[in-house]
Design an enzyme around this catalytic site. Structure first.
Site, PDB file in Angstrom:
ATOM      1  N   ASP A  19       0.860  -1.185   0.000  1.00 10.10           N
ATOM      2  CA  ASP A  19       0.000   0.000   0.000  1.00 10.10           C
ATOM      3  C   ASP A  19       0.892   1.230   0.000  1.00 10.10           C
ATOM      4  O   ASP A  19       2.102   1.141   0.234  1.00 10.10           O
ATOM      5  CB  ASP A  19      -0.896  -0.004   1.256  1.00 10.10           C
ATOM      6  N   SER A  20       0.266   2.386  -0.196  1.00 12.13           N
ATOM      7  CA  SER A  20       1.013   3.641  -0.137  1.00 12.13           C
ATOM      8  C   SER A  20       1.472   3.964   1.288  1.00 12.13           C
ATOM      9  O   SER A  20       2.279   4.859   1.477  1.00 12.13           O
ATOM     10  CB  SER A  20       0.128   4.773  -0.664  1.00 12.13           C
ATOM     11  N   CYS A  82      -3.833  -1.196  -2.065  1.00  6.15           N
ATOM     12  CA  CYS A  82      -4.161   0.224  -2.209  1.00  6.15           C
ATOM     13  C   CYS A  82      -5.157   0.395  -3.356  1.00  6.15           C
ATOM     14  O   CYS A  82      -4.913  -0.100  -4.465  1.00  6.15           O
ATOM     15  CB  CYS A  82      -2.859   0.964  -2.517  1.00  6.15           C
ATOM     16  N   GLU A 161      -5.593   9.350   9.631  1.00  9.16           N
ATOM     17  CA  GLU A 161      -4.201   9.240  10.088  1.00  9.16           C
ATOM     18  C   GLU A 161      -3.946  10.089  11.332  1.00  9.16           C
ATOM     19  O   GLU A 161      -3.021   9.823  12.095  1.00  9.16           O
ATOM     20  CB  GLU A 161      -3.242   9.587   8.948  1.00  9.16           C
ATOM     21  N   CYS A 193     -11.337   3.233  -0.495  1.00  5.03           N
ATOM     22  CA  CYS A 193     -10.013   3.702  -0.070  1.00  5.03           C
ATOM     23  C   CYS A 193      -9.666   2.933   1.202  1.00  5.03           C
ATOM     24  O   CYS A 193     -10.537   2.703   2.049  1.00  5.03           O
ATOM     25  CB  CYS A 193     -10.070   5.204   0.193  1.00  5.03           C
ATOM     26  N   HIS A 195      -8.365   3.564   3.918  1.00  7.39           N
ATOM     27  CA  HIS A 195      -8.574   4.155   5.248  1.00  7.39           C
ATOM     28  C   HIS A 195     -10.041   4.145   5.695  1.00  7.39           C
ATOM     29  O   HIS A 195     -10.323   4.252   6.883  1.00  7.39           O
ATOM     30  CB  HIS A 195      -8.105   5.612   5.252  1.00  7.39           C
TER      31      HIS A 195
HETATM   32  N1  DGL Z   1      -4.102   3.798   0.080  1.00  6.73           N
HETATM   33  C1  DGL Z   1      -4.752   4.837  -0.671  1.00  6.73           C
HETATM   34  C2  DGL Z   1      -5.979   4.258  -1.371  1.00  6.73           C
HETATM   35  O1  DGL Z   1      -6.549   3.268  -0.970  1.00  6.73           O
HETATM   36  C3  DGL Z   1      -5.132   6.012   0.195  1.00  6.73           C
HETATM   37  C4  DGL Z   1      -3.957   6.840   0.644  1.00  6.73           C
HETATM   38  C5  DGL Z   1      -3.221   7.508  -0.488  1.00  6.73           C
HETATM   39  O2  DGL Z   1      -3.748   8.441  -1.112  1.00  6.73           O
HETATM   40  O3  DGL Z   1      -2.109   7.063  -0.756  1.00  6.73           O
HETATM   41  O4  DGL Z   1      -6.406   4.786  -2.358  1.00  6.73           O
END
Ligand code: DGL
Length: 280
Positions: A19-20, A82, A161, A193, A195
């Site tokens: 993931d990011s 992600c 976050e 997403c 989060h």
């Molecule tokens: N992990 C990203 C997503 O699910 C969210 C956070 C980001 O923008 O990197 O799209």
């Protein structure tokens, strides 16, 4: 998908998840719950987060580097945890990989298509995921009569976050974002997403109980389990916790990652290692 080379896959090899940043831990958590025998190598790109405001070229290049890094662990499969990377990079990653790779967008789209009754599905996600129209594309492939309403919700990631999961500020922002989806009368909402499952109760309260919330993290773990079972690649052994069963790598700020990770995953993440992902 490229040609899968079964010889590269071993039942007891780990699954690579990336993931990011921290968000993909919501996906890792579902994998841990649903297939507890599996080992996981998790990579969070904490140095280069967020992906949701970056271009497709950049997100694809980052994702390719991470795939190369994960493959140094001889992973048997990779989960793009992600949504943004799944939407932007999965098609190109699939082209030349010889182990299975799955993303979170398709499983979420599939479930939403199955559960909608009035054919109106809302998708909330980053700007990139909404702009890519990938949820729309997958849903339309399954049922062209469904209408999809996308809404970018960029403030949710920083709110989560910051730990504001149950907070009047998050409530207020969520109301502003979601009002138009309520007015359109959607009956299904995809939390597109990583989060968003962490503020699920706020989102559910605002949308009301007539709207079904779809969590792609959960659906992805189911799809992963089914795929591994089909390929006879589920791990038969039960690795002990602590025997490197779950390993975490990040590109920056390992300690901060560990603190956040421990609030999401209750298996005691003792450490995370920082790596220079630009080298891959
Ligand atoms: N992990 C990203 C997503 O699910 C969210 C956070 C980001 O923008 O990197 O799209």
């Amino acid at each position: 998908m490229g040609q899968i080379n079964r010889k590269l896959m071993h039942k007891d090899a780990p699954i690579g998840v990336f993931d990011s940043g921290v968000g993909g831990l919501t996906v890792a958590r579902e994998i841990m719950r649903q297939i507890p025998n599996e080992k996981i190598i998790y990579f969070g790109d904490t140095a280069r987060v967020p992906y949701g405001s970056k271009s497709q070229e950049t997100v694809t290049r980052y994702s390719e580097q991470i795939v190369r890094f994960l493959r140094t662990f001889q992973v048997k499969t990779i989960v793009v945890a992600c949504n943004t990377a799944s939407a932007y990079a999965l098609d190109s990653l699939e082209q030349d990989i010889d182990i299975p790779i799955i993303g979170v967008v398709k499983p979420g789209a599939k479930t939403a298509t199955e559960v909608t009754r009035n054919g109106k599905i809302g998708v909330i996600a980053t700007e990139a995921t909404i702009g890519s129209q990938m949820y729309t594309k997958y849903i339309k492939n399954l049922n062209k009569d469904v209408t999809i309403y996308g809404k970018a919700c960029p403030l949710f990631v920083p709110l989560v976050e910051e730990g504001l999961w149950e907070d009047p500020v998050t409530d207020e922002i969520a109301r502003r974002y979601l009002t138009e989806l309520i007015d359109i009368d959607i009956d299904t909402l995809i939390l597109g997403c990583t989060h968003y499952p962490l503020i699920r109760s706020t989102l559910g309260r605002i949308m009301g109980d007539k709207v079904t919330l779809v969590n792609p993290a959960y659906e992805t773990a189911i799809e992963l389990k089914q795929m591994l079972a089909r390929m006879d690649m589920l791990n038969d052994e039960t690795p002990a916790l602590g025997s490197n069963k779950y390993q975490f790598y990040v590109s920056d700020k390992a300690e901060k990652f560990v603190r956040f990770a421990n609030s999401i995953i209750k298996y005691g993440i003792l450490s995370a290692k920082a790596v220079n992902i630009e080298e891959y």
